[in-house]
Design a protein around this motif. Structure first.
Motif, PDB file in Angstrom:
ATOM      1  N   GLY A 148       0.824  -1.201   0.000  1.00  0.00           N
ATOM      2  CA  GLY A 148       0.000   0.000   0.000  1.00  0.00           C
ATOM      3  C   GLY A 148       0.857   1.249   0.000  1.00  0.00           C
ATOM      4  O   GLY A 148       2.086   1.185  -0.166  1.00  0.00           O
ATOM      5  N   ASP A 149       0.217   2.390   0.200  1.00  0.00           N
ATOM      6  CA  ASP A 149       0.911   3.673   0.113  1.00  0.00           C
ATOM      7  C   ASP A 149       0.204   4.678   1.017  1.00  0.00           C
ATOM      8  O   ASP A 149      -1.000   4.914   0.863  1.00  0.00           O
ATOM      9  CB  ASP A 149       0.893   4.160  -1.336  1.00  0.00           C
ATOM     10  CG  ASP A 149       1.745   5.397  -1.558  1.00  0.00           C
ATOM     11  OD1 ASP A 149       2.303   5.937  -0.579  1.00  0.00           O
ATOM     12  OD2 ASP A 149       1.851   5.829  -2.714  1.00  0.00           O
ATOM     13  N   VAL A 150       0.943   5.251   1.961  1.00  0.00           N
ATOM     14  CA  VAL A 150       0.364   6.284   2.820  1.00  0.00           C
ATOM     15  C   VAL A 150       0.670   7.691   2.307  1.00  0.00           C
ATOM     16  O   VAL A 150       0.328   8.673   2.954  1.00  0.00           O
ATOM     17  CB  VAL A 150       0.832   6.128   4.290  1.00  0.00           C
ATOM     18  CG1 VAL A 150       0.369   4.784   4.847  1.00  0.00           C
ATOM     19  CG2 VAL A 150       2.336   6.277   4.420  1.00  0.00           C
ATOM     20  N   ASP A 151       1.334   7.762   1.145  1.00  0.00           N
ATOM     21  CA  ASP A 151       1.405   9.003   0.365  1.00  0.00           C
ATOM     22  C   ASP A 151       1.970  10.187   1.156  1.00  0.00           C
ATOM     23  O   ASP A 151       1.379  11.260   1.217  1.00  0.00           O
ATOM     24  CB  ASP A 151       0.008   9.335  -0.167  1.00  0.00           C
ATOM     25  CG  ASP A 151       0.022  10.451  -1.203  1.00  0.00           C
ATOM     26  OD1 ASP A 151       1.062  10.637  -1.866  1.00  0.00           O
ATOM     27  OD2 ASP A 151      -1.014  11.146  -1.336  1.00  0.00           O
ATOM     28  N   GLY A 152       3.122   9.966   1.795  1.00  0.00           N
ATOM     29  CA  GLY A 152       3.780  11.058   2.497  1.00  0.00           C
ATOM     30  C   GLY A 152       3.207  11.387   3.860  1.00  0.00           C
ATOM     31  O   GLY A 152       3.516  12.446   4.428  1.00  0.00           O
ATOM     32  N   GLU A 179       8.544   3.507   6.029  1.00  0.00           N
ATOM     33  CA  GLU A 179       9.254   4.154   4.920  1.00  0.00           C
ATOM     34  C   GLU A 179       8.895   3.483   3.603  1.00  0.00           C
ATOM     35  O   GLU A 179       8.674   4.147   2.583  1.00  0.00           O
ATOM     36  CB  GLU A 179      10.766   4.116   5.167  1.00  0.00           C
ATOM     37  CG  GLU A 179      11.226   5.107   6.212  1.00  0.00           C
ATOM     38  CD  GLU A 179      12.728   5.077   6.443  1.00  0.00           C
ATOM     39  OE1 GLU A 179      13.348   4.017   6.150  1.00  0.00           O
ATOM     40  OE2 GLU A 179      13.279   6.085   6.924  1.00  0.00           O
ATOM     41  N   ARG A 180       8.807   2.149   3.618  1.00  0.00           N
ATOM     42  CA  ARG A 180       8.428   1.427   2.392  1.00  0.00           C
ATOM     43  C   ARG A 180       6.992   1.744   1.979  1.00  0.00           C
ATOM     44  O   ARG A 180       6.664   1.688   0.791  1.00  0.00           O
ATOM     45  CB  ARG A 180       8.604  -0.083   2.585  1.00  0.00           C
ATOM     46  CG  ARG A 180      10.047  -0.537   2.686  1.00  0.00           C
ATOM     47  CD  ARG A 180      10.184  -2.041   2.574  1.00  0.00           C
ATOM     48  NE  ARG A 180       9.540  -2.750   3.670  1.00  0.00           N
ATOM     49  CZ  ARG A 180      10.132  -3.052   4.822  1.00  0.00           C
ATOM     50  NH1 ARG A 180      11.391  -2.680   5.056  1.00  0.00           N
ATOM     51  NH2 ARG A 180       9.475  -3.714   5.761  1.00  0.00           N
ATOM     52  N   LEU A 181       6.143   2.076   2.956  1.00  0.00           N
ATOM     53  CA  LEU A 181       4.759   2.459   2.658  1.00  0.00           C
ATOM     54  C   LEU A 181       4.635   3.921   2.221  1.00  0.00           C
ATOM     55  O   LEU A 181       3.534   4.389   1.932  1.00  0.00           O
ATOM     56  CB  LEU A 181       3.867   2.212   3.882  1.00  0.00           C
ATOM     57  CG  LEU A 181       3.540   0.755   4.199  1.00  0.00           C
ATOM     58  CD1 LEU A 181       2.860   0.645   5.561  1.00  0.00           C
ATOM     59  CD2 LEU A 181       2.656   0.138   3.118  1.00  0.00           C
ATOM     60  N   GLY A 182       5.747   4.638   2.191  1.00  0.00           N
ATOM     61  CA  GLY A 182       5.737   6.003   1.689  1.00  0.00           C
ATOM     62  C   GLY A 182       5.514   7.076   2.723  1.00  0.00           C
ATOM     63  O   GLY A 182       5.129   8.206   2.378  1.00  0.00           O
TER      64      GLY A 182
END
Length: 215
Positions: A148-152, A179-182
């Motif tokens: 997934g991605d937490v977009d900063g 960090e890998r999730l953003g």
């Protein structure tokens, strides 16, 4: 409540602004042996007007029975029930229409472990995730390869090098996973302070909440 959902009938405490009037919301998750009302008291140290504060209560003050680095099955069904209860708290935080990026998730100790796992399992760009002496849940050797991605999303983890409950290695693994999730990570390592909440963390929370509310 049934043994399969021990936290299912536990309350969610609130304070501050009404959900429909709030500029932001903060979900506060207590540690082992503590109470939701104590987290609402803690919010007074960094809080501000115009914010909806939400604190779920664990059955008998404990989210799961064993250590967070124990095999997952030894903490079930309490862990799944606890994650569901945090989910209900997030729904309450957003009940006035706030988007996820206007919601902070804050946990201390067992509560920090719980909110880290909650976001990692279903990543979203919340206003911030703040772990006060905690880390992802699972035994040594767990691969924290969440997708997934937490977009900063702002992410904070603070822990002391002599914390008797939170191994520094797990804190480091947690930071790496986010960090890998953003996430936009801040990792504060303290020396010789034990297990607690520290002045720098309260100051960080105050600044982060101001940024989220004013955005």
């Amino acid at each position: 409540m049934s043994g399969s959902d021990p936290h299912g009938d536990q309350p969610i405490r609130t304070a501050g602004a009404d959900p429909g009037d709030a500029e932001a919301a903060v979900v506060l998750v207590h540690g082992r042996g503590a109470r939701a009302d104590g987290m609402l008291q803690f919010a007074r140290e960094f809080g501000r007007e115009g914010v909806h504060y939400v604190a779920p209560q664990a059955q008998r003050g404990t989210w799961y029975p064993d250590r967070f680095v124990a095999p997952i099955e030894r903490n079930q069904p309490h862990l799944d029930s606890a994650l569901a209860h945090v989910g209900r708290a997030v729904e309450e935080a957003r009940s006035g229409g706030l988007p996820p990026e206007k919601v902070l998730l804050v946990g201390f100790s067992q509560g920090a472990c719980l909110v880290s796992e909650f976001v990692a399992r279903d990543p979203k760009r919340y206003g911030g995730l703040v772990l006060l002496s905690g880390g992802l849940i699972g035994p040594e050797g767990t691969e924290f390869d969440y997708a997934g991605d937490v977009d900063g999303m702002p992410f904070f983890l603070g822990v002391s090098d002599d914390d008797p409950h939170i191994p520094m290695s797990r804190a480091e693994e947690t930071v790496d996973a986010f960090e890998r999730l953003g996430a936009d990570v801040r990792f504060d390592r303290y020396h010789g302070r034990g297990h607690g909440i520290f002045e720098e963390e309260v100051a960080y929370l105050a600044d982060l909440l101001a940024d989220v509310a004013d955005a």
